[in-house]
Design a protein around this motif. Structure first.
Motif, PDB file in Angstrom:
ATOM      1  N   ALA A   7      13.981 -22.065 -71.160  1.00  0.00           N
ATOM      2  CA  ALA A   7      15.076 -22.453 -72.050  1.00  0.00           C
ATOM      3  C   ALA A   7      14.611 -23.493 -73.065  1.00  0.00           C
ATOM      4  N   ALA A   8      13.811 -24.458 -72.632  1.00  0.00           N
ATOM      5  CA  ALA A   8      13.306 -25.492 -73.543  1.00  0.00           C
ATOM      6  C   ALA A   8      12.423 -24.876 -74.622  1.00  0.00           C
ATOM      7  N   ALA A   9      11.542 -23.963 -74.223  1.00  0.00           N
ATOM      8  CA  ALA A   9      10.659 -23.317 -75.200  1.00  0.00           C
ATOM      9  C   ALA A   9      11.464 -22.495 -76.201  1.00  0.00           C
ATOM     10  N   LEU A  10      12.440 -21.759 -75.708  1.00  0.00           N
ATOM     11  CA  LEU A  10      13.269 -20.938 -76.589  1.00  0.00           C
ATOM     12  C   LEU A  10      14.111 -21.811 -77.515  1.00  0.00           C
ATOM     13  N   LEU A  11      14.656 -22.895 -76.993  1.00  0.00           N
ATOM     14  CA  LEU A  11      15.446 -23.822 -77.797  1.00  0.00           C
ATOM     15  C   LEU A  11      14.604 -24.388 -78.937  1.00  0.00           C
ATOM     16  N   PHE A  12      13.369 -24.750 -78.636  1.00  0.00           N
ATOM     17  CA  PHE A  12      12.480 -25.310 -79.659  1.00  0.00           C
ATOM     18  C   PHE A  12      12.085 -24.245 -80.685  1.00  0.00           C
ATOM     19  N   GLU A  13      11.818 -23.041 -80.213  1.00  0.00           N
ATOM     20  CA  GLU A  13      11.367 -21.968 -81.111  1.00  0.00           C
ATOM     21  C   GLU A  13      12.487 -21.404 -81.973  1.00  0.00           C
ATOM     22  N   ALA A  14      13.695 -21.278 -81.403  1.00  0.00           N
ATOM     23  CA  ALA A  14      14.713 -20.481 -82.076  1.00  0.00           C
ATOM     24  C   ALA A  14      16.051 -21.185 -82.299  1.00  0.00           C
ATOM     25  N   GLY A  15      16.275 -22.335 -81.668  1.00  0.00           N
ATOM     26  CA  GLY A  15      17.545 -23.022 -81.841  1.00  0.00           C
ATOM     27  C   GLY A  15      18.585 -22.615 -80.810  1.00  0.00           C
ATOM     28  N   PHE A  16      19.738 -23.262 -80.899  1.00  0.00           N
ATOM     29  CA  PHE A  16      20.793 -23.086 -79.907  1.00  0.00           C
ATOM     30  C   PHE A  16      21.345 -21.668 -79.897  1.00  0.00           C
ATOM     31  N   GLU A  17      21.699 -21.153 -81.068  1.00  0.00           N
ATOM     32  CA  GLU A  17      22.361 -19.847 -81.138  1.00  0.00           C
ATOM     33  C   GLU A  17      21.501 -18.744 -80.513  1.00  0.00           C
ATOM     34  N   ALA A  18      20.205 -18.799 -80.740  1.00  0.00           N
ATOM     35  CA  ALA A  18      19.317 -17.746 -80.233  1.00  0.00           C
ATOM     36  C   ALA A  18      18.910 -17.977 -78.777  1.00  0.00           C
ATOM     37  N   THR A  19      19.246 -19.123 -78.223  1.00  0.00           N
ATOM     38  CA  THR A  19      18.922 -19.403 -76.819  1.00  0.00           C
ATOM     39  C   THR A  19      20.037 -18.826 -75.957  1.00  0.00           C
ATOM     40  N   THR A  20      19.874 -17.567 -75.601  1.00  0.00           N
ATOM     41  CA  THR A  20      20.872 -16.886 -74.780  1.00  0.00           C
ATOM     42  C   THR A  20      20.412 -16.888 -73.326  1.00  0.00           C
ATOM     43  N   VAL A  21      21.367 -16.789 -72.431  1.00  0.00           N
ATOM     44  CA  VAL A  21      21.035 -16.720 -71.009  1.00  0.00           C
ATOM     45  C   VAL A  21      20.211 -15.474 -70.729  1.00  0.00           C
ATOM     46  N   ASP A  22      20.529 -14.370 -71.399  1.00  0.00           N
ATOM     47  CA  ASP A  22      19.754 -13.140 -71.214  1.00  0.00           C
ATOM     48  C   ASP A  22      18.279 -13.354 -71.549  1.00  0.00           C
ATOM     49  N   GLU A  23      18.020 -13.998 -72.709  1.00  0.00           N
ATOM     50  CA  GLU A  23      16.628 -14.186 -73.134  1.00  0.00           C
ATOM     51  C   GLU A  23      15.913 -15.211 -72.262  1.00  0.00           C
ATOM     52  N   VAL A  24      16.620 -16.269 -71.853  1.00  0.00           N
ATOM     53  CA  VAL A  24      16.024 -17.254 -70.955  1.00  0.00           C
ATOM     54  C   VAL A  24      15.633 -16.584 -69.643  1.00  0.00           C
ATOM     55  N   ALA A  25      16.539 -15.787 -69.084  1.00  0.00           N
ATOM     56  CA  ALA A  25      16.263 -15.090 -67.823  1.00  0.00           C
ATOM     57  C   ALA A  25      15.057 -14.166 -67.977  1.00  0.00           C
ATOM     58  N   ARG A  26      15.003 -13.445 -69.102  1.00  0.00           N
ATOM     59  CA  ARG A  26      13.869 -12.531 -69.335  1.00  0.00           C
ATOM     60  C   ARG A  26      12.554 -13.305 -69.372  1.00  0.00           C
ATOM     61  N   ARG A  27      12.533 -14.408 -70.125  1.00  0.00           N
ATOM     62  CA  ARG A  27      11.303 -15.196 -70.236  1.00  0.00           C
ATOM     63  C   ARG A  27      10.907 -15.836 -68.911  1.00  0.00           C
ATOM     64  N   ALA A  28      11.897 -16.230 -68.127  1.00  0.00           N
ATOM     65  CA  ALA A  28      11.611 -16.877 -66.838  1.00  0.00           C
ATOM     66  C   ALA A  28      11.296 -15.859 -65.752  1.00  0.00           C
ATOM     67  N   GLY A  29      11.537 -14.578 -66.027  1.00  0.00           N
ATOM     68  CA  GLY A  29      11.268 -13.532 -65.045  1.00  0.00           C
ATOM     69  C   GLY A  29      12.258 -13.530 -63.889  1.00  0.00           C
ATOM     70  N   VAL A  30      13.529 -13.845 -64.214  1.00  0.00           N
ATOM     71  CA  VAL A  30      14.566 -13.858 -63.188  1.00  0.00           C
ATOM     72  C   VAL A  30      15.766 -13.052 -63.681  1.00  0.00           C
ATOM     73  N   ALA A  31      16.678 -12.776 -62.769  1.00  0.00           N
ATOM     74  CA  ALA A  31      17.916 -12.104 -63.136  1.00  0.00           C
ATOM     75  C   ALA A  31      18.872 -13.101 -63.786  1.00  0.00           C
ATOM     76  N   LYS A  32      19.743 -12.593 -64.642  1.00  0.00           N
ATOM     77  CA  LYS A  32      20.748 -13.433 -65.284  1.00  0.00           C
ATOM     78  C   LYS A  32      21.611 -14.149 -64.236  1.00  0.00           C
TER      79      LYS A  32
END
Length: 194
Positions: free
Chosen positions: A24-49
């Motif tokens: 989530a921190a990496a995505l927040l830094f790269e893309a901002g709040f709006e693009a930091t979705t739970v779906d994308e965080v879960a995908r990057r972390a390799g976990v289920a939503k």
């Protein structure tokens, strides 16, 4: 957890929470709040939503932790025992983070999102408030050690320094030079010194 206090099922893996926060921190830094979705965080972390929502009730809760982690990782608050050395380290790491290409883009995105979305502005205020509380503890130690005067306000110091960096980032101006940073350290020390 059952009524008799026995936990059923698989115990939670603490590494999963850390992976999610870091994603989530990496995505927040790269893309901002709006693009930091739970779906994308879960995908990057390799976990289920569902794994994310078991640990955080909302995206906002996760974003606050991610924001804190991002600042703690990129701009740590040292405790060397020397206020002057700590200020130099903090200012240098803040410049390295915020004045990089990615950092300037993040600042511009965060400013835009905060201006148009009250939810983002509220999250930013809460995140900065938590950071100011940690910085105030550092400053209080400096007061106790006789390195700063009583009543010095860490929140104001953060806002003053962030103002310099925001002006440079939003205006696409060069990062402060080492000489300018040293001058900012000395001005800060004169302002809060004993």
């Amino acid at each position: 957890m059952t009524d008799d206090g026995v936990q059923r099922g698989r115990p939670r893996d603490p590494e999963v929470a850390d992976r999610v926060r870091r994603a989530a921190a990496a995505l927040l830094f790269e893309a901002g709040f709006e693009a930091t979705t739970v779906d994308e965080v879960a995908r990057r972390a390799g976990v289920a939503k569902a794994t994310v929502y078991r640990r955080w009730a909302s995206k906002d809760d996760l974003i606050l932790e991610a924001f804190a982690l991002l600042l703690d990782d990129q701009v740590p608050l040292p405790g060397s025992g020397s206020l002057e050395a700590d200020l130099r380290a903090i200012y240098a790491s803040a410049v390295a983070m915020m004045m990089s290409e990615a950092g300037m883009a993040w600042v511009r995105t965060l400013a835009m999102e905060s201006a148009r979305n009250p939810q983002v502005a509220a999250l930013l205020r809460t995140g900065m408030e938590r950071r100011a509380e940690a910085a105030q503890r550092m400053l209080d130690r400096a007061v106790a050690d006789g390195q700063a005067r009583s009543g010095a306000d860490a929140r104001l110091l953060i806002e003053l320094f962030n103002g310099l960096l925001l002006t440079r980032a939003l205006g696409r101006l060069p990062a402060p030079t080492p000489e300018e940073l040293e001058e900012v350290v000395q001005v800060t020390l004169r302002g809060i010194g004993v």
